[in-house]
Design a protein around this motif. Structure first.
Motif, PDB file in Angstrom:
ATOM      1  N   LEU A 227     -34.267 -23.644  14.291  1.00 23.57           N
ATOM      2  CA  LEU A 227     -33.777 -22.325  13.916  1.00 23.57           C
ATOM      3  C   LEU A 227     -33.856 -21.357  15.092  1.00 23.57           C
ATOM      4  O   LEU A 227     -32.896 -20.612  15.379  1.00 23.57           O
ATOM      5  CB  LEU A 227     -34.606 -21.805  12.735  1.00 23.57           C
ATOM      6  N   VAL A 228     -34.974 -21.370  15.803  1.00 23.14           N
ATOM      7  CA  VAL A 228     -35.129 -20.504  16.974  1.00 23.14           C
ATOM      8  C   VAL A 228     -34.097 -20.870  18.046  1.00 23.14           C
ATOM      9  O   VAL A 228     -33.490 -19.989  18.683  1.00 23.14           O
ATOM     10  CB  VAL A 228     -36.569 -20.607  17.516  1.00 23.14           C
ATOM     11  N   ARG A 229     -33.878 -22.166  18.256  1.00 26.27           N
ATOM     12  CA  ARG A 229     -32.880 -22.591  19.244  1.00 26.27           C
ATOM     13  C   ARG A 229     -31.480 -22.154  18.831  1.00 26.27           C
ATOM     14  O   ARG A 229     -30.650 -21.797  19.678  1.00 26.27           O
ATOM     15  CB  ARG A 229     -32.949 -24.112  19.412  1.00 26.27           C
ATOM     16  N   ALA A 230     -31.210 -22.179  17.527  1.00 26.17           N
ATOM     17  CA  ALA A 230     -29.905 -21.723  17.048  1.00 26.17           C
ATOM     18  C   ALA A 230     -29.723 -20.225  17.296  1.00 26.17           C
ATOM     19  O   ALA A 230     -28.635 -19.770  17.654  1.00 26.17           O
ATOM     20  CB  ALA A 230     -29.750 -22.043  15.558  1.00 26.17           C
ATOM     21  N   VAL A 231     -30.784 -19.467  17.097  1.00 21.88           N
ATOM     22  CA  VAL A 231     -30.716 -18.025  17.370  1.00 21.88           C
ATOM     23  C   VAL A 231     -30.438 -17.784  18.852  1.00 21.88           C
ATOM     24  O   VAL A 231     -29.627 -16.910  19.221  1.00 21.88           O
ATOM     25  CB  VAL A 231     -32.030 -17.342  16.924  1.00 21.88           C
ATOM     26  N   ARG A 233     -28.885 -19.817  20.869  1.00 17.13           N
ATOM     27  CA  ARG A 233     -27.494 -20.220  21.106  1.00 17.13           C
ATOM     28  C   ARG A 233     -26.528 -19.160  20.587  1.00 17.13           C
ATOM     29  O   ARG A 233     -25.525 -18.843  21.251  1.00 17.13           O
ATOM     30  CB  ARG A 233     -27.242 -21.554  20.404  1.00 17.13           C
ATOM     31  N   LEU A 234     -26.812 -18.601  19.416  1.00 16.13           N
ATOM     32  CA  LEU A 234     -25.948 -17.574  18.845  1.00 16.13           C
ATOM     33  C   LEU A 234     -25.916 -16.331  19.734  1.00 16.13           C
ATOM     34  O   LEU A 234     -24.861 -15.705  19.913  1.00 16.13           O
ATOM     35  CB  LEU A 234     -26.439 -17.210  17.439  1.00 16.13           C
ATOM     36  N   ARG A 235     -27.035 -15.992  20.321  1.00 14.39           N
ATOM     37  CA  ARG A 235     -27.088 -14.833  21.214  1.00 14.39           C
ATOM     38  C   ARG A 235     -26.206 -15.059  22.443  1.00 14.39           C
ATOM     39  O   ARG A 235     -25.568 -14.133  22.953  1.00 14.39           O
ATOM     40  CB  ARG A 235     -28.531 -14.581  21.647  1.00 14.39           C
ATOM     41  N   LEU A 245     -33.631 -12.195  12.993  1.00 17.01           N
ATOM     42  CA  LEU A 245     -34.081 -13.293  12.149  1.00 17.01           C
ATOM     43  C   LEU A 245     -35.423 -12.903  11.553  1.00 17.01           C
ATOM     44  O   LEU A 245     -36.369 -12.594  12.296  1.00 17.01           O
ATOM     45  CB  LEU A 245     -34.216 -14.577  12.962  1.00 17.01           C
ATOM     46  N   VAL A 246     -35.515 -12.898  10.231  1.00 22.50           N
ATOM     47  CA  VAL A 246     -36.775 -12.624   9.540  1.00 22.50           C
ATOM     48  C   VAL A 246     -37.289 -13.949   8.978  1.00 22.50           C
ATOM     49  O   VAL A 246     -36.615 -14.583   8.163  1.00 22.50           O
ATOM     50  CB  VAL A 246     -36.588 -11.595   8.408  1.00 22.50           C
ATOM     51  N   ILE A 247     -38.468 -14.363   9.429  1.00 21.04           N
ATOM     52  CA  ILE A 247     -39.089 -15.598   8.949  1.00 21.04           C
ATOM     53  C   ILE A 247     -40.190 -15.223   7.977  1.00 21.04           C
ATOM     54  O   ILE A 247     -41.188 -14.599   8.359  1.00 21.04           O
ATOM     55  CB  ILE A 247     -39.643 -16.433  10.117  1.00 21.04           C
ATOM     56  N   LEU A 248     -40.004 -15.591   6.725  1.00 20.24           N
ATOM     57  CA  LEU A 248     -40.964 -15.270   5.666  1.00 20.24           C
ATOM     58  C   LEU A 248     -41.742 -16.537   5.326  1.00 20.24           C
ATOM     59  O   LEU A 248     -41.177 -17.518   4.860  1.00 20.24           O
ATOM     60  CB  LEU A 248     -40.216 -14.756   4.433  1.00 20.24           C
ATOM     61  N   VAL A 266     -35.984 -15.073  22.951  1.00 26.45           N
ATOM     62  CA  VAL A 266     -35.452 -14.450  21.729  1.00 26.45           C
ATOM     63  C   VAL A 266     -36.568 -13.928  20.825  1.00 26.45           C
ATOM     64  O   VAL A 266     -36.327 -13.606  19.663  1.00 26.45           O
ATOM     65  CB  VAL A 266     -34.556 -15.439  20.940  1.00 26.45           C
ATOM     66  N   PHE A 267     -37.776 -13.825  21.363  1.00 29.23           N
ATOM     67  CA  PHE A 267     -38.889 -13.385  20.524  1.00 29.23           C
ATOM     68  C   PHE A 267     -38.618 -12.008  19.930  1.00 29.23           C
ATOM     69  O   PHE A 267     -38.999 -11.725  18.783  1.00 29.23           O
ATOM     70  CB  PHE A 267     -40.186 -13.373  21.338  1.00 29.23           C
ATOM     71  N   GLU A 268     -37.954 -11.132  20.696  1.00 28.32           N
ATOM     72  CA  GLU A 268     -37.694  -9.778  20.200  1.00 28.32           C
ATOM     73  C   GLU A 268     -36.671  -9.757  19.074  1.00 28.32           C
ATOM     74  O   GLU A 268     -36.536  -8.746  18.371  1.00 28.32           O
ATOM     75  CB  GLU A 268     -37.222  -8.883  21.351  1.00 28.32           C
ATOM     76  N   ARG A 269     -35.944 -10.845  18.884  1.00 24.93           N
ATOM     77  CA  ARG A 269     -34.956 -10.914  17.798  1.00 24.93           C
ATOM     78  C   ARG A 269     -35.542 -11.483  16.506  1.00 24.93           C
ATOM     79  O   ARG A 269     -34.829 -11.626  15.522  1.00 24.93           O
ATOM     80  CB  ARG A 269     -33.761 -11.771  18.211  1.00 24.93           C
TER      81      ARG A 269
END
Length: 403
Positions: A227-231, A233-235, A245-248, A266-269
């Motif tokens: 999921l983090v890698r996808a974020v 890539r999307l960026r 991205l909110v991880i609950l 992407v930690f800030e996202r």
């Protein structure tokens, strides 16, 4: 008069996990005054669970026991010294003597093990619930072996998806005894608008910032690293969409997921929101749900998001494609494919028309086919296979009333 099946349900739970939630929902619906269907009895359940000696002495009951009692269910708590304390076998036998159930139902590995070890699985019609195997460590592998010893002895094994049924058959369970029954869902009541705004503010989300939501335990099989890698890539390649991205959820992989997010820049996202007892405000503020799992059964989060009208991008694993259809009620992609996930996220976050259409069809689909009523009717039908005289009593009573 409508007849009753007496069920004794044994489960290891201290919180209201997915299996525990489904059990409580079934118990409430199956004992209701409104009949489940013609020829089906009501079900009165006694819930049996375990508690470690010293863990909760002179304190309030744990969250699961409290939820069961709040639902009006009779509960029995077996005190144990350690996790597989065989001393509780005698107490479990005494509970059965007192309660005289028609059906014994077990959830989770320890409950299955004690049902077989105690001999109760031979004395009573035994329904065992199988929620899937994991191989995260040596302990879980050992537990899986216990299941492989216990489950072939059950009269019926209820599992949550077709792939799990095939896996059970390969490990020794007679396929004629296996039944597939997906989880159910109730349309969530919309949370108050002020609660949604409060959650958005607490998470530090801007008013016009889109939200990609992931809900679930942070464990390896849930695919949060993908999921983090996808974020990331999307960026790099996706549409120019301002999103977070909110991880609950919490779990053993949190530190590793955070480190991967820092490594990829992407930690800030990402917002790590921790655990929440009420997920409704998060669904209400979400623009899309991400389900990047490497393995799943019948995921409650998928059903809940679809019922809440949240468009979904998920991996095509386990029971997911038995619940959602690609391009019809969700966007489904292969597991271990961050690029494909990124493309699906980009579509949902940038194409409002597609997202709304998927969400509307998904909500209609799950409320029609995965309702608690449908689930309860199917499960009571399984009891009827094992206790046919209960159904016969119902039919006889119905004819007597109508004569």
């Amino acid at each position: 008069m409508r007849q009753t099946v007496k069920l004794l349900a044994v489960i290891e739970a201290t919180t209201v996990t997915g299996p525990a939630k489904n059990l409580l929902a079934f118990c409430r619906r199956a004992r209701a005054d409104e009949p489940l269907g013609e020829g089906l009895p009501r079900v009165e359940t006694t819930v049996v669970t375990f508690e470690r000696a010293g863990a909760n002495d002179n304190a309030a009951p744990n969250d699961f026991v409290k939820a069961a009692r709040d639902a009006g269910l009779e509960t029995e708590v077996l005190r144990e010294r350690f996790r597989f304390d065989t001393r509780v076998v005698g107490e479990l036998r005494r509970v059965v003597e007192r309660r005289a159930p028609d059906v014994l139902q077990t959830h989770m590995v320890k409950s299955h093990f004690f049902a077989k070890l105690s001999g109760l699985g031979k004395r009573l019609p035994w329904v065992a619930y199988h929620h899937g195997y994991t191989t995260t460590d040596l302990k879980m592998r050992a537990y899986n072996q216990l299941n492989r010893w216990s489950l072939p002895s059950a009269a019926r094994v209820v599992t949550v998806c077709g792939p799990f049924a095939e896996q059970l058959a390969r490990t020794g369970v007679d396929s004629k005894r296996i039944r597939v029954l997906h989880n159910s869902v109730v349309a969530p009541a919309p949370p108050p608008a002020e609660e949604v705004l409060a959650v958005r503010a607490r998470l530090g989300l801007k008013e016009d910032e889109k939200v990609l939501l992931a809900v679930g335990r942070l464990s390896r099989e849930k695919g949060h690293a993908d999921l983090v890698r996808a974020v990331a890539r999307l960026r790099e390649t996706g549409p120019d969409v301002d999103f977070k991205l909110v991880i609950l959820g919490e779990g053993p992989e949190r530190a590793a997921v955070e480190e991967e997010a820092r490594r990829l820049g992407v930690f800030e996202r990402i917002v790590f929101a921790g655990h929440a007892s009420d997920v409704r405000p998060f669904y209400a503020l979400a623009d899309a749900l991400a389900l990047p799992s490497h393995s799943e059964g019948s995921p409650n989060v998928l059903l809940e998001a679809m019922a809440a009208g949240v468009p979904v991008a998920a991996t095509r694993v386990g029971g997911v494609p038995e619940i959602a259809s690609n391009e019809e009620t969700a966007l489904l992609v292969p597991a271990h494919a961050p690029d494909a996930l990124a493309e699906a996220f980009g579509r949902l976050l940038s194409d409002a028309q597609t997202a709304r259409a998927l969400a509307a069809r998904a909500r209609e689909h799950v409320l029609a086919h995965f309702s608690p009523e449908a689930y309860a009717r199917a499960l009571v039908g399984i009891y009827g296979e094992l206790v046919p005289d209960a159904l016969a009593r119902v039919e006889t009573s119905a004819h007597a009333v109508g004569s």
